[in-house]
Design a protein around this motif. Structure first.
Motif, PDB file in Angstrom:
ATOM      1  N   GLY A   1       9.696   8.607  -5.594  1.00 61.06           N
ATOM      2  CA  GLY A   1      11.016   8.826  -5.029  1.00 61.06           C
ATOM      3  C   GLY A   1      11.623   7.613  -4.344  1.00 61.06           C
ATOM      4  N   ARG A   2      10.874   6.530  -4.221  1.00 60.88           N
ATOM      5  CA  ARG A   2      11.412   5.300  -3.628  1.00 60.88           C
ATOM      6  C   ARG A   2      12.324   4.571  -4.588  1.00 60.88           C
ATOM      7  N   VAL A   3      12.299   4.928  -5.865  1.00 54.90           N
ATOM      8  CA  VAL A   3      13.163   4.287  -6.855  1.00 54.90           C
ATOM      9  C   VAL A   3      14.139   5.312  -7.410  1.00 54.90           C
TER      10      VAL A   3
ATOM     11  N   ASN B   1      -0.654   1.282  -9.093  1.00 58.44           N
ATOM     12  CA  ASN B   1      -1.965   0.923  -9.615  1.00 58.44           C
ATOM     13  C   ASN B   1      -3.000   1.952  -9.151  1.00 58.44           C
ATOM     14  N   GLN B   2      -3.924   2.287 -10.018  1.00 58.93           N
ATOM     15  CA  GLN B   2      -4.974   3.265  -9.741  1.00 58.93           C
ATOM     16  C   GLN B   2      -4.374   4.575  -9.223  1.00 58.93           C
ATOM     17  N   SER B   3      -3.416   5.077  -9.974  1.00 63.48           N
ATOM     18  CA  SER B   3      -2.681   6.284  -9.559  1.00 63.48           C
ATOM     19  C   SER B   3      -3.570   7.516  -9.469  1.00 63.48           C
ATOM     20  N   GLN B   4      -4.719   7.484 -10.122  1.00 62.02           N
ATOM     21  CA  GLN B   4      -5.631   8.639 -10.072  1.00 62.02           C
ATOM     22  C   GLN B   4      -6.214   8.852  -8.683  1.00 62.02           C
ATOM     23  N   LEU B   5      -6.091   7.868  -7.805  1.00 59.83           N
ATOM     24  CA  LEU B   5      -6.642   7.981  -6.457  1.00 59.83           C
ATOM     25  C   LEU B   5      -5.679   8.622  -5.464  1.00 59.83           C
ATOM     26  N   PHE B   6      -4.456   8.899  -5.904  1.00 58.91           N
ATOM     27  CA  PHE B   6      -3.446   9.482  -5.027  1.00 58.91           C
ATOM     28  C   PHE B   6      -3.306  10.972  -5.284  1.00 58.91           C
ATOM     29  N   GLY B   7      -2.847  11.682  -4.266  1.00 60.08           N
ATOM     30  CA  GLY B   7      -2.538  13.095  -4.413  1.00 60.08           C
ATOM     31  C   GLY B   7      -1.154  13.276  -5.015  1.00 60.08           C
ATOM     32  N   LEU B   8      -0.897  14.480  -5.463  1.00 58.24           N
ATOM     33  CA  LEU B   8       0.376  14.794  -6.098  1.00 58.24           C
ATOM     34  C   LEU B   8       1.558  14.498  -5.180  1.00 58.24           C
ATOM     35  N   SER B   9       1.483  14.910  -3.929  1.00 61.37           N
ATOM     36  CA  SER B   9       2.616  14.682  -3.025  1.00 61.37           C
ATOM     37  C   SER B   9       2.821  13.192  -2.762  1.00 61.37           C
ATOM     38  N   GLN B  10       1.735  12.422  -2.679  1.00 61.43           N
ATOM     39  CA  GLN B  10       1.865  10.972  -2.485  1.00 61.43           C
ATOM     40  C   GLN B  10       2.561  10.339  -3.684  1.00 61.43           C
TER      41      GLN B  10
ATOM     42  N   LYS C   1      -3.588  16.408 -14.945  1.00 57.73           N
ATOM     43  CA  LYS C   1      -2.429  17.271 -14.661  1.00 57.73           C
ATOM     44  C   LYS C   1      -1.663  16.759 -13.449  1.00 57.73           C
ATOM     45  N   ARG C   2      -2.394  16.307 -12.424  1.00 58.68           N
ATOM     46  CA  ARG C   2      -1.766  15.825 -11.201  1.00 58.68           C
ATOM     47  C   ARG C   2      -0.906  14.597 -11.504  1.00 58.68           C
ATOM     48  N   ILE C   3      -1.456  13.690 -12.275  1.00 63.15           N
ATOM     49  CA  ILE C   3      -0.722  12.469 -12.606  1.00 63.15           C
ATOM     50  C   ILE C   3       0.414  12.813 -13.538  1.00 63.15           C
TER      51      ILE C   3
ATOM     52  N   THR D   1       0.862  -1.171   0.000  1.00 62.60           N
ATOM     53  CA  THR D   1       0.000   0.000   0.000  1.00 62.60           C
ATOM     54  C   THR D   1       0.907   1.232   0.000  1.00 62.60           C
ATOM     55  N   SER D   2       0.324   2.380   0.176  1.00 58.34           N
ATOM     56  CA  SER D   2       1.117   3.608   0.191  1.00 58.34           C
ATOM     57  C   SER D   2       1.989   3.706   1.440  1.00 58.34           C
ATOM     58  N   ILE D   3       2.034   2.639   2.232  1.00 60.07           N
ATOM     59  CA  ILE D   3       2.887   2.585   3.422  1.00 60.07           C
ATOM     60  C   ILE D   3       4.346   2.882   3.075  1.00 60.07           C
TER      61      ILE D   3
END
Length: 169
Positions: free
Chosen positions: A140-142, A125-134, A167-169, A107-109
């Motif tokens: 940034g983990r890779v 997966n389902q990146s549209q459900l996340f905010g820009l900072s998330q 735009k966010r994605i 998860t986003s953990i």
């Protein structure tokens, strides 16, 4: 600390450029596609790397693991999420850092502070459900080393996104 800098009692240093030899993360926004997922994972593991697969739904995370295992029966594929006992999370993360897990479905953990130098691919997966900072934090983990990193921001087919979401994605 910022107050001290503004009052000129000490200075602030800012990183204006990335570390030497670090490459920008190749980021792609794509519709969910099993073929794309298979080729991205096979490429990364084939070159000795590891993959984060972000799926932010605890109720179906095991289904994602089963599906990925059906594609890659010889790969080590595990999952973590925030409702697991902390000892389980720590053990799995330690195994991932040591290279014992090829694909970590999570998860986003993972959005804050995990540095795994061999992980150079993230599929969200389902990146549209996340905010820009998330999205920015997870991406940034890779790409923490010299190896070219890839980030795949997946959206479901037949999903109409607002202009703001695009735009966010």
């Amino acid at each position: 600390s910022i107050n001290l800098a503004l009052s000129e009692l000490c200075s602030i240093s800012m990183l204006q450029t990335p570390p030497l030899l670090r490459r920008p993360i190749n980021t792609r926004v794509e519709y969910y596609d099993d073929g794309l997922i298979r080729s991205a994972i096979a490429f990364e593991v084939g070159r000795g790397g590891q993959v984060f697969f972000v799926h932010n739904d605890i109720t179906s995370i095991k289904n994602v693991v089963r599906r990925l295992r059906s594609f890659f029966p010889d790969y080590s594929i595990k999952y973590i999420h925030g409702q697991e006992p902390s000892a389980n999370i720590e053990n799995k993360m330690a195994s991932f850092v040591l290279g014992k897990i090829d694909v970590l479905v999570c998860t986003s953990i993972i959005e804050s502070g995990i540095d795994v130098p061999a992980a150079n691919c993230i599929i969200i997966n389902q990146s549209q459900l996340f905010g820009l900072s998330q999205l920015y934090q997870m991406r940034g983990r890779v790409g923490r080393g010299r190896t070219q990193a890839y980030a795949y921001l997946l959206v479901p087919r037949n999903t109409s996104l607002s202009e703001k979401a695009l735009k966010r994605i």
